[in-house]
Design an enzyme around this catalytic site. Structure first.
Site, PDB file in Angstrom:
ATOM      1  N   TYR A  53      -9.178  -3.753   6.969  1.00 42.08           N
ATOM      2  CA  TYR A  53      -9.815  -2.961   5.928  1.00 42.08           C
ATOM      3  C   TYR A  53     -11.281  -2.691   6.248  1.00 42.08           C
ATOM      4  O   TYR A  53     -12.012  -3.585   6.686  1.00 42.08           O
ATOM      5  CB  TYR A  53      -9.734  -3.673   4.573  1.00 42.08           C
ATOM      6  CG  TYR A  53      -8.343  -3.777   3.979  1.00 42.08           C
ATOM      7  CD1 TYR A  53      -7.261  -3.075   4.508  1.00 42.08           C
ATOM      8  CD2 TYR A  53      -8.103  -4.585   2.873  1.00 42.08           C
ATOM      9  CE1 TYR A  53      -5.992  -3.177   3.961  1.00 42.08           C
ATOM     10  CE2 TYR A  53      -6.834  -4.695   2.309  1.00 42.08           C
ATOM     11  CZ  TYR A  53      -5.784  -3.992   2.865  1.00 42.08           C
ATOM     12  OH  TYR A  53      -4.544  -4.108   2.305  1.00 42.08           O
ATOM     13  N   PRO A 212       1.171  -0.119  -6.895  1.00 42.53           N
ATOM     14  CA  PRO A 212       1.932  -0.144  -8.149  1.00 42.53           C
ATOM     15  C   PRO A 212       1.849   1.161  -8.931  1.00 42.53           C
ATOM     16  O   PRO A 212       2.698   1.433  -9.776  1.00 42.53           O
ATOM     17  CB  PRO A 212       1.294  -1.295  -8.921  1.00 42.53           C
ATOM     18  CG  PRO A 212      -0.092  -1.388  -8.380  1.00 42.53           C
ATOM     19  CD  PRO A 212       0.049  -1.073  -6.918  1.00 42.53           C
ATOM     20  N   GLY A 215       0.328   5.557  -5.632  1.00 43.48           N
ATOM     21  CA  GLY A 215      -0.747   6.382  -5.102  1.00 43.48           C
ATOM     22  C   GLY A 215      -1.494   7.181  -6.149  1.00 43.48           C
ATOM     23  O   GLY A 215      -2.285   8.060  -5.815  1.00 43.48           O
ATOM     24  N   LEU A 217       0.285   8.632  -8.944  1.00 44.94           N
ATOM     25  CA  LEU A 217       1.233   9.411  -9.733  1.00 44.94           C
ATOM     26  C   LEU A 217       1.488   8.783 -11.098  1.00 44.94           C
ATOM     27  O   LEU A 217       1.745   9.484 -12.080  1.00 44.94           O
ATOM     28  CB  LEU A 217       2.564   9.558  -8.987  1.00 44.94           C
ATOM     29  CG  LEU A 217       2.604  10.551  -7.827  1.00 44.94           C
ATOM     30  CD1 LEU A 217       3.975  10.524  -7.165  1.00 44.94           C
ATOM     31  CD2 LEU A 217       2.278  11.960  -8.307  1.00 44.94           C
TER      32      LEU A 217
END
Length: 321
Positions: A53, A212, A215, A217
């Site tokens: 990351y 969860p 992305g 939506l």
């Protein structure tokens, strides 16, 4: 905050796991520190990161940021379950990636240095490595355990057969093996129900869902303009699922909860889930979901969610007899 055992281990983790992928590349150091402080104050004791990351700031950036925050107060480390990952490329070096015993050892040492700690509670294989013999992987993991550098081993993005293979090898040596699997799982993407979740159940792994909100939506229309939700792919997905999402938002309105909270609460109602990742980019996003462990969905609401987002079923019944 509520706590659950992480798989079959005796380790207890908060039902919300603070994911840190945004820390550094999207969220500034100062705001990341504010999020961490607020999360800990709310009872979150489970923090997940990965050595890769860092985005445009470079691999390792997020671990380094976490290390700075941990160094501010020496008492923080012992109150937290700290998880990181190994597998992804850390440089152009051909051996600075994957799950070779050499890379696992070197990557762990590098993560410990960036984090400024002497051990990692949960060391997760970020992806499966089809070139690495499972015997070589366990040799490296057992060495790290014996050195006191890691305590538990988990997988991430593994298929059901990968979980089974890894744990059968561990069982043969009378070792604990994997205790968790971090997998893509949400109301829209339910493929994990086919084989990953049954494998987790059989071998006693706690599931830690990532993405969860699918992305973005499932986060609700108010947040559709943020981050990844701007992409053409996300816009197309929202258009294709407009009918489903409309029904979903209507149900959330009836439950008097934001869509992002219901998406998380649904996961915590799934029996194999030990904790679900939350990845706030700012303090407001964190605060908006801290109450999720208190949400209790009725059987009627759960059935309605299954009606809107049909389950995949379990293998082999889902596709054979």
């Amino acid at each position: 905050m509520q706590y659950r055992q992480l798989g079959r281990s005796a380790l207890k983790v908060s039902e919300l796991c603070l994911g840190t992928m945004n820390f550094g590349p999207r969220t500034s150091e100062s705001e990341s520190f504010d999020i961490l402080n607020r999360a800990v104050d709310a009872g979150i004791n489970f923090i997940d990161t990965a050595n890769q990351y860092g985005g445009d700031l470079g691999v390792g950036t997020t671990e380094t940021l976490l290390g700075k925050w941990l160094a501010e107060d020496s008492s923080r480390r012992d109150r937290l379950v700290l998880a990181t990952k190994v597998h992804e490329p850390m440089s152009d070096d051909v051996n600075d990636r994957g799950l070779s015993a050499r890379h696992i050892q070197m990557a762990c040492d590098a993560s410990l240095k960036r984090l400024g700690v002497d051990h990692i509670d949960l060391y997760q294989m970020h992806h499966i490595d089809r070139l690495a013999p499972i015997e070589e992987i366990w040799q490296a993991m057992e060495r790290l355990i014996n050195q006191g550098k890691i305590t538990y081993v988990g997988s991430s993005n593994f298929p059901g057969w990968g979980i089974a293979r890894a744990n059968e090898k561990a069982i043969a040596k009378q070792k604990m093996g994997l205790i968790s699997e971090q997998s893509l799982y949400n109301l829209i993407e339910r493929s994990a129900e086919l084989e990953v979740i049954p494998a987790c159940r059989e071998y006693g792994l706690g599931l830690i869902p990532w993405s969860p909100q699918a992305g973005g939506l499932l986060s609700g229309p108010a947040q559709d303009s943020e981050g990844r939700r701007k992409s053409e792919g996300m816009k197309n997905a929202a258009t294709e699922r407009a009918g489903q999402l409309q029904q979903y938002h209507q149900l959330c309105a009836e439950l008097n909860e934001p869509p992002s909270a219901i998406a998380l609460a649904w996961l915590l109602h799934q029996p194999q889930v030990s904790a679900t990742i939350i990845g706030p980019g700012n303090i407001d996003q964190l605060v908006s979901v801290l109450h999720v462990p208190e949400i209790r969905l009725s059987r009627q609401s759960l059935d309605k969610l299954d009606e809107i987002f049909p389950p995949r079923g379990e293998a082999p019944e889902a596709y054979a007899w």
